[in-house]
Structures are given as C-alpha cells and as structure tokens.
Design a protein around this motif. Sequence first.
Motif, PDB file in Angstrom:
ATOM      1  N   UNK A 174       0.873  -1.172   0.000  1.00  0.00           N
ATOM      2  CA  UNK A 174       0.000   0.000   0.000  1.00  0.00           C
ATOM      3  C   UNK A 174       0.907   1.217   0.000  1.00  0.00           C
ATOM      4  N   UNK A 175       0.724   2.076  -1.005  1.00  0.00           N
ATOM      5  CA  UNK A 175       1.518   3.303  -1.036  1.00  0.00           C
ATOM      6  C   UNK A 175       0.647   4.492  -1.419  1.00  0.00           C
ATOM      7  N   UNK A 176       1.213   5.678  -1.187  1.00  0.00           N
ATOM      8  CA  UNK A 176       0.481   6.921  -1.415  1.00  0.00           C
ATOM      9  C   UNK A 176       0.654   7.389  -2.858  1.00  0.00           C
ATOM     10  N   UNK A 177      -0.446   7.701  -3.508  1.00  0.00           N
ATOM     11  CA  UNK A 177      -0.421   8.274  -4.852  1.00  0.00           C
ATOM     12  C   UNK A 177      -0.299   9.791  -4.787  1.00  0.00           C
ATOM     13  N   UNK A 178      -0.664  10.348  -3.651  1.00  0.00           N
ATOM     14  CA  UNK A 178      -0.573  11.786  -3.379  1.00  0.00           C
ATOM     15  C   UNK A 178      -0.119  11.935  -1.927  1.00  0.00           C
ATOM     16  N   UNK A 179       0.361  13.111  -1.571  1.00  0.00           N
ATOM     17  CA  UNK A 179       0.597  13.370  -0.155  1.00  0.00           C
ATOM     18  C   UNK A 179      -0.714  13.110   0.564  1.00  0.00           C
ATOM     19  N   UNK A 180      -0.664  12.372   1.658  1.00  0.00           N
ATOM     20  CA  UNK A 180      -1.892  11.903   2.299  1.00  0.00           C
ATOM     21  C   UNK A 180      -1.850  12.072   3.816  1.00  0.00           C
ATOM     22  N   UNK A 181      -3.036  12.213   4.378  1.00  0.00           N
ATOM     23  CA  UNK A 181      -3.218  12.248   5.823  1.00  0.00           C
ATOM     24  C   UNK A 181      -4.176  11.128   6.187  1.00  0.00           C
ATOM     25  N   UNK A 182      -3.754  10.289   7.128  1.00  0.00           N
ATOM     26  CA  UNK A 182      -4.502   9.093   7.475  1.00  0.00           C
ATOM     27  C   UNK A 182      -4.846   9.068   8.959  1.00  0.00           C
ATOM     28  N   UNK A 183      -5.860   8.289   9.268  1.00  0.00           N
ATOM     29  CA  UNK A 183      -6.193   7.953  10.649  1.00  0.00           C
ATOM     30  C   UNK A 183      -5.987   6.447  10.755  1.00  0.00           C
ATOM     31  N   UNK A 184      -5.048   6.027  11.612  1.00  0.00           N
ATOM     32  CA  UNK A 184      -4.755   4.604  11.768  1.00  0.00           C
ATOM     33  C   UNK A 184      -5.450   4.044  13.005  1.00  0.00           C
ATOM     34  N   UNK A 185      -5.946   2.814  12.844  1.00  0.00           N
ATOM     35  CA  UNK A 185      -6.506   2.065  13.961  1.00  0.00           C
ATOM     36  C   UNK A 185      -5.685   0.788  14.075  1.00  0.00           C
ATOM     37  N   UNK A 186      -4.954   0.655  15.175  1.00  0.00           N
ATOM     38  CA  UNK A 186      -4.100  -0.518  15.358  1.00  0.00           C
ATOM     39  C   UNK A 186      -4.949  -1.746  15.665  1.00  0.00           C
ATOM     40  N   UNK A 187      -4.329  -2.896  15.554  1.00  0.00           N
ATOM     41  CA  UNK A 187      -5.016  -4.160  15.854  1.00  0.00           C
ATOM     42  C   UNK A 187      -5.509  -4.165  17.300  1.00  0.00           C
ATOM     43  N   UNK A 188      -4.670  -3.763  18.236  1.00  0.00           N
ATOM     44  CA  UNK A 188      -5.081  -3.784  19.648  1.00  0.00           C
ATOM     45  C   UNK A 188      -6.202  -2.767  19.904  1.00  0.00           C
ATOM     46  N   UNK A 189      -6.116  -1.580  19.289  1.00  0.00           N
ATOM     47  CA  UNK A 189      -7.177  -0.583  19.444  1.00  0.00           C
ATOM     48  C   UNK A 189      -8.479  -1.101  18.842  1.00  0.00           C
ATOM     49  N   UNK A 190      -8.383  -1.721  17.676  1.00  0.00           N
ATOM     50  CA  UNK A 190      -9.555  -2.290  16.999  1.00  0.00           C
ATOM     51  C   UNK A 190     -10.232  -3.332  17.894  1.00  0.00           C
ATOM     52  N   UNK A 191      -9.446  -4.257  18.420  1.00  0.00           N
ATOM     53  CA  UNK A 191     -10.007  -5.325  19.261  1.00  0.00           C
ATOM     54  C   UNK A 191     -10.639  -4.753  20.536  1.00  0.00           C
ATOM     55  N   UNK A 192      -9.978  -3.785  21.141  1.00  0.00           N
ATOM     56  CA  UNK A 192     -10.513  -3.200  22.374  1.00  0.00           C
ATOM     57  C   UNK A 192     -11.804  -2.433  22.100  1.00  0.00           C
ATOM     58  N   UNK A 193     -11.834  -1.669  20.996  1.00  0.00           N
ATOM     59  CA  UNK A 193     -13.066  -0.928  20.674  1.00  0.00           C
ATOM     60  C   UNK A 193     -14.214  -1.872  20.331  1.00  0.00           C
ATOM     61  N   UNK A 194     -13.916  -2.984  19.658  1.00  0.00           N
ATOM     62  CA  UNK A 194     -14.978  -3.953  19.366  1.00  0.00           C
ATOM     63  C   UNK A 194     -15.619  -4.459  20.656  1.00  0.00           C
TER      64      UNK A 194
END
Length: 193
Positions: free
Chosen positions: A95-115
Amino acid sequence: MYELFFEEFNKKVPITAEEQEQIKHYLTPKKLRRKQYLLQEGDVCKFIAFVEKGALRAYSVDENFTENIIQFGLEGWTISDLYSFLTEEPAVYNIDALEDSELVLISKSAHEEMLQTIPKYETYTRLNITGAYLAMQRRITTIISSTAEERYQDFINLYPHIAQRVPQHMIASYIGLTPETLSRIRKKLSSGK
C-alpha cells in the motif's frame, strides 16, 4: 485531524460527542508523502487506515513485475490488507500513497478493544466490512462477466472521482486490462464508434 473520519462514522452510526472523544483515544494520525509506503508485502499489517486526505492504492506485484491494483483509497475510505490484519500473517499487498496523504490509523489492539467496549464501533466495523464485501463481489462479477469496454464504463460510472486523479495505467491495472487496451477503448469511446 479526525473531522472526515467522524463525519463518515456518523453517516453510518450516529455517535455522541462523548463517544467521539472516547474513540479519539484509540486513533493515530499519520502523514505519508507521495510514493511512500504504508505497508510492504511480507510485513504484517498492523492497522486499518482511514483516508482523511489524499489517495492510496493497494496492489500486488506478480512474477513479471506487473503491478495488479486491487484497491484505491481516497478521502472517506478505508484501506488495509484486511487478511493480514485479521490473521497476523504476512501481507500479500503493498500500500503506497499516490498523493501526499493524511490518514487515521486504527491498530489491531485498538480495533479489538473498541470492538469489545464500544458497541457503536462494532456496528460501524460490521457495516464497513459488509460494504467492502459487496463491492468486492460486484467487482469480481464485473471482471468475469463483462467485456473490457463494459469494465471501463462501469469503473468510470462508479468512480468518476478516481478516474480524474489516478493515471490511466493504474485504472487499466485495476480493471484487469493492459494500458494499451485501455487506450484503444478510450479512443473508441471518444470517437463515438
């Protein structure tokens, strides 16, 4: 930084300001420069990325060094190697950027805890995965049952905003054509034949 993320979240699952603040604690902002990798094949995907600004692509590279694009990610979309993320096995996609990009990342541990702790996040995730599955099923059906011209027309109709932002050779890769074939199709369509 999280404006679009919460705007899209609220379209699917309305949340209160308090719930938004709770979710914010699990999110990590990330900036990528054009051509910078978010994920490389062989690494374990440790996050789901929501695109606040910019454009990314997920792709594999075959034995002939041909790139096969499986997904684009523009503003308001998520992108990941979901199989690697869920199984913790090495990623098969880059996965790479085609343009300068701003992202919001959700880690595996954050994902599992929020679920486990935020029911509305579980609903949001289920709706996203369902939507992704439906899009994938439609794409597979289009690729196996449509002509090259129909695939291009379907892509342009579904994603006119992508067609204006990415090079034609990437569109060709996404719809399973060579750049030369796509060029012939575009020429034919523009001449009205």
